[in-house]
Write a protein that holds these residues in place. Structure first.
Motif, short mmCIF file in Angstrom:
data_model
loop_
_atom_site.label_atom_id
_atom_site.label_comp_id
_atom_site.label_asym_id
_atom_site.label_seq_id
_atom_site.Cartn_x
_atom_site.Cartn_y
_atom_site.Cartn_z
N ASN A 88 0.85 -1.19 0.00
CA ASN A 88 0.00 0.00 0.00
C ASN A 88 0.89 1.24 0.00
O ASN A 88 1.46 1.62 1.01
CB ASN A 88 -0.91 0.01 1.23
N ALA A 89 1.01 1.87 -1.16
CA ALA A 89 1.92 3.02 -1.31
C ALA A 89 1.51 4.19 -0.44
O ALA A 89 2.36 4.91 0.10
CB ALA A 89 1.97 3.44 -2.78
N GLU A 90 0.20 4.40 -0.26
CA GLU A 90 -0.26 5.53 0.55
C GLU A 90 0.12 5.31 2.02
O GLU A 90 0.59 6.23 2.69
CB GLU A 90 -1.78 5.68 0.41
N ALA B 81 3.89 5.78 2.40
CA ALA B 81 4.29 7.20 2.41
C ALA B 81 4.03 7.82 3.78
O ALA B 81 4.85 8.58 4.30
CB ALA B 81 3.54 7.96 1.32
N TRP B 82 2.88 7.48 4.36
CA TRP B 82 2.55 8.00 5.70
C TRP B 82 3.53 7.46 6.74
O TRP B 82 4.07 8.21 7.56
CB TRP B 82 1.12 7.63 6.06
N ALA B 83 3.77 6.16 6.70
CA ALA B 83 4.67 5.53 7.68
C ALA B 83 6.08 6.10 7.57
O ALA B 83 6.77 6.30 8.58
CB ALA B 83 4.68 4.02 7.51
N GLY B 84 6.51 6.39 6.35
CA GLY B 84 7.85 6.91 6.14
C GLY B 84 8.07 8.26 6.79
O GLY B 84 9.20 8.59 7.17
N ALA C 214 6.12 1.44 18.09
CA ALA C 214 6.55 2.63 17.35
C ALA C 214 5.85 3.84 17.95
O ALA C 214 4.84 3.71 18.66
CB ALA C 214 6.21 2.49 15.87
N SER C 215 6.38 5.02 17.67
CA SER C 215 5.70 6.27 18.00
C SER C 215 5.13 6.85 16.71
O SER C 215 5.79 6.81 15.67
CB SER C 215 6.67 7.26 18.64
N VAL C 216 3.93 7.39 16.79
CA VAL C 216 3.26 7.95 15.62
C VAL C 216 3.08 9.45 15.81
O VAL C 216 2.47 9.89 16.79
CB VAL C 216 1.88 7.29 15.41
N GLY D 240 -9.12 12.99 8.99
CA GLY D 240 -8.41 14.04 8.26
C GLY D 240 -7.07 14.38 8.88
O GLY D 240 -6.60 15.52 8.77
N LEU D 241 -6.41 13.39 9.48
CA LEU D 241 -5.17 13.64 10.21
C LEU D 241 -4.01 12.77 9.72
O LEU D 241 -3.05 12.55 10.47
CB LEU D 241 -5.40 13.38 11.71
N ALA D 242 -4.08 12.31 8.50
CA ALA D 242 -3.05 11.39 8.02
C ALA D 242 -2.16 12.01 6.94
O ALA D 242 -1.58 11.29 6.13
CB ALA D 242 -3.69 10.10 7.49
N THR D 243 -2.03 13.32 6.92
CA THR D 243 -1.17 13.96 5.93
C THR D 243 0.28 13.54 6.18
O THR D 243 0.82 13.76 7.26
CB THR D 243 -1.26 15.49 6.02
#
Length: 569
Positions: A333-335, A338-341, A353-355, A418-421
């Protein structure tokens, strides 16, 4: 807090494993007495028995500001730690007594910008119900001590700074000698070798360390600050033993309190005193420290242990790193990848992990969160982070302790809110003060400038290509947006009745702390975004493989950027 305890004050119901300091009956009784006192003062103001000038010092002692359009109520979040119960209460306050939003600040606090004076007592009581208040969030006193948002979770941490941030809070709250300092006073503390708290721009900076014998001590700096005279802090001592920690802080504050320039608000900060006295300031601190009765100020190891117990690790499970579900999502899942990166950070506990939660959506107001978003984060914290949330000094939120196997579920929950930018550390992860949209001191707008820049660079692929770059924006010389230490700093000023924006380059708030260099004449409001575009194009044209913006700038210097910005002039 020294009120006489009375029985019967109920304790809030907190998430069972949330590691936040919890008040006792003495604390809660004090808050009720303070609320009653402030309520009486508000009622006298509403009846016209107090003028605004008479009311001002009273409201400032209780965190209430008068802004352009309404009162602003600044709520203390000690060292940036919240539990889910508290965050839900803040959401309720935003919905009931504000306009449905709260604004998280660079001091790890939250502000409500549309407060009605007559509602303040009810808000204060709602805060007290969850062990919160607004005391010492304004005025010439010791403000909220800030610390690392990854405290207790980061692999590079040597000492847990939360313990000592709480000790500073208890020492400084209503300290009789430091209630009326020459100016406001800000302390930051770090327990890791990598500076994530902007130590060098604080009135006192504390680096907690361990020596070879395993003893805890502190490196102490003083005299940092931004505003109209930006100065980086001066080191006073390499090592202060744990037992002498409060005594040394007391000595620094006493010297400042005695010698700070109260007659001139622009020269009243400790940074001016440290700069002007030079080595003499350190000598005076050492003399005051030597005079203090050490036993009175001794930090008892038993007290440290009692406070440390509040921040003991939650009951982590024994888990493997990179579980199959997490690894599969990263690959498929590329999206999500990208978020995890950008948003997922390594944890000291295997399998966790910390988010970091971006409060900087494209076109949004940096640091703002709606009541619904706060409730969503509270729910995610309860399900996936032992009920704990952190506020960062760059105006984002953090879930500190998330199982790696739960990261896909957390991402999905953040997407729905709406908080996953995925822009942490990128150019749309902007620090901005409220500026002229709210602040009575501002001379220019900050929020719309941040919005225009983030919209110009909305393409996340482009942001990732540009790489790490921090943009900080202030709407006046007071520098609440920390523009001096942004890789790209933007300061809005009034120039003959029009907004003009000065740009500085090369600032940094980490271990390599630096103040940005002014590139030249300011830009009009409608030119700022184009100027940022030019700066970043220049960076891309000159960068070497692997270089961040700050690396390129330090290698090639100001001249190429200045030439590109003013070539058409």
């Amino acid at each position: 807090m020294n009120a006489i305890s009375k029985p019967g004050l109920p304790a809030p119901s907190y998430p069972p494993h949330a590691r936040t300091y919890r008040y006792d009956e003495v604390d809660r009784e004090f808050l009720q007495e303070r609320i009653a006192e402030f309520t009486g003062q508000i009622e006298r103001r509403l009846r016209g028995e107090l003028t605004e000038d008479e009311f001002k010092p009273l409201r400032l002692m209780n965190g209430l500001y008068l802004q352009l359009h309404a009162y602003m109520y600044r709520i203390a979040i000690p060292y940036g730690i919240l539990n889910a119960t508290q965050l839900r209460q803040l959401a309720m306050i935003a919905r009931r007594w504000d306009r449905g939003f709260g604004h998280f600040t660079t001091r790890q606090n939250i502000q409500f910008n549309w407060t009605k004076l007559e509602d303040v007592p009810d808000i204060a009581r709602a805060l007290a119900d969850v062990d919160m208040h607004a005391i010492q969030t304004s005025g010439n006193c010791i403000r909220n001590t800030t610390t690392d948002e990854y405290a207790g979770a980061s692999p590079d941490e040597v000492v847990d700074p939360r313990i000592y941030a709480e000790i500073i809070r208890q020492w400084s709250t209503l300290h009789p000698e430091f209630t009326w300092l020459p100016r406001k006073f800000k302390i930051a503390i770090s327990g890791a070798p990598h500076d994530r708290v902007a130590l060098q721009v604080h009135d006192i900076a504390v680096q907690a360390k361990q020596n070879a014998a395993g003893e805890i001590g502190f490196e102490i700096w003083a005299g940092g600050g931004l505003g109209r005279t930006p100065i980086l802090a001066t080191r006073l001592r390499d090592w202060v033993p744990e037992e002498e920690f409060l005594a040394y802080l007391e000595a620094v504050l006493r010297v400042y309190n005695a010698l700070g320039q109260r007659e001139n608000i622009y020269k009243a900060r400790i940074k001016i005193l440290v700069r002007d006295l030079g080595e003499e300031f350190r000598q005076r601190v050492e003399q005051e420290f030597a005079r203090l009765p050490k036993q009175r100020y001794r930090l008892d190891p038993e007290i440290v242990a009692q406070i440390a117990a509040h921040f003991a690790p939650p009951p982590f499970a024994a888990l493997p790193d990179n579980p199959a579900g997490f690894a599969g999502m990263l690959a498929g899942n590329a999206e999500f990848a990208a978020w995890a990166g950008r948003s997922v950070r390594a944890h000291r506990q295997p399998g966790y992990a910390s988010v970091t939660i971006s409060l900087k959506p494209i076109g949004g107001i940096p640091g703002d969160a709606s009541a619904e978003q706060m409730e969503a984060v509270a729910a995610l914290a309860e399900r996936h982070s032992f009920g704990e949330i952190r506020v960062s000094h760059v105006q984002n939120l953090v879930l500190p302790h998330v199982r790696q196997e739960d990261l896909p579920a957390v991402w999905q929950g953040l997407r729905e809110a709406g908080l996953a930018t995925p822009n942490i550390g990128l150019i749309s992860d902007i620090i901005a003060c409220p500026g002229m949209d709210y602040c009575a001191l501002a001379t220019a707008r900050s929020i719309p400038v941040a919005q225009m820049i983030s919209e110009r660079f909305a393409d996340l692929d482009r942001q990732h290509d540009i790489g790490e770059c921090f943009i900080n924006i202030s709407g006046c010389i007071n520098a609440c947006g920390h523009h001096h230490v942004g890789h790209i700093g933007i300061l809005g000023v009034d120039k003959r009745g029009a907004e003009s924006y000065q740009i500085t380059l090369g600032g940094s708030a980490t271990n390599d702390a630096a103040l940005g260099e002014l590139v030249g004449p300011g830009f009009a409001y409608d030119q700022v975004t184009d100027a940022v575009e030019t700066i970043l194009r220049t960076h891309l044209a000159h960068r070497r493989p692997g270089e961040r913006f700050i690396d390129t700038y330090r290698r090639i210097g100001l001249a190429p950027f200045k030439e590109a910005l003013y070539a058409a002039a």
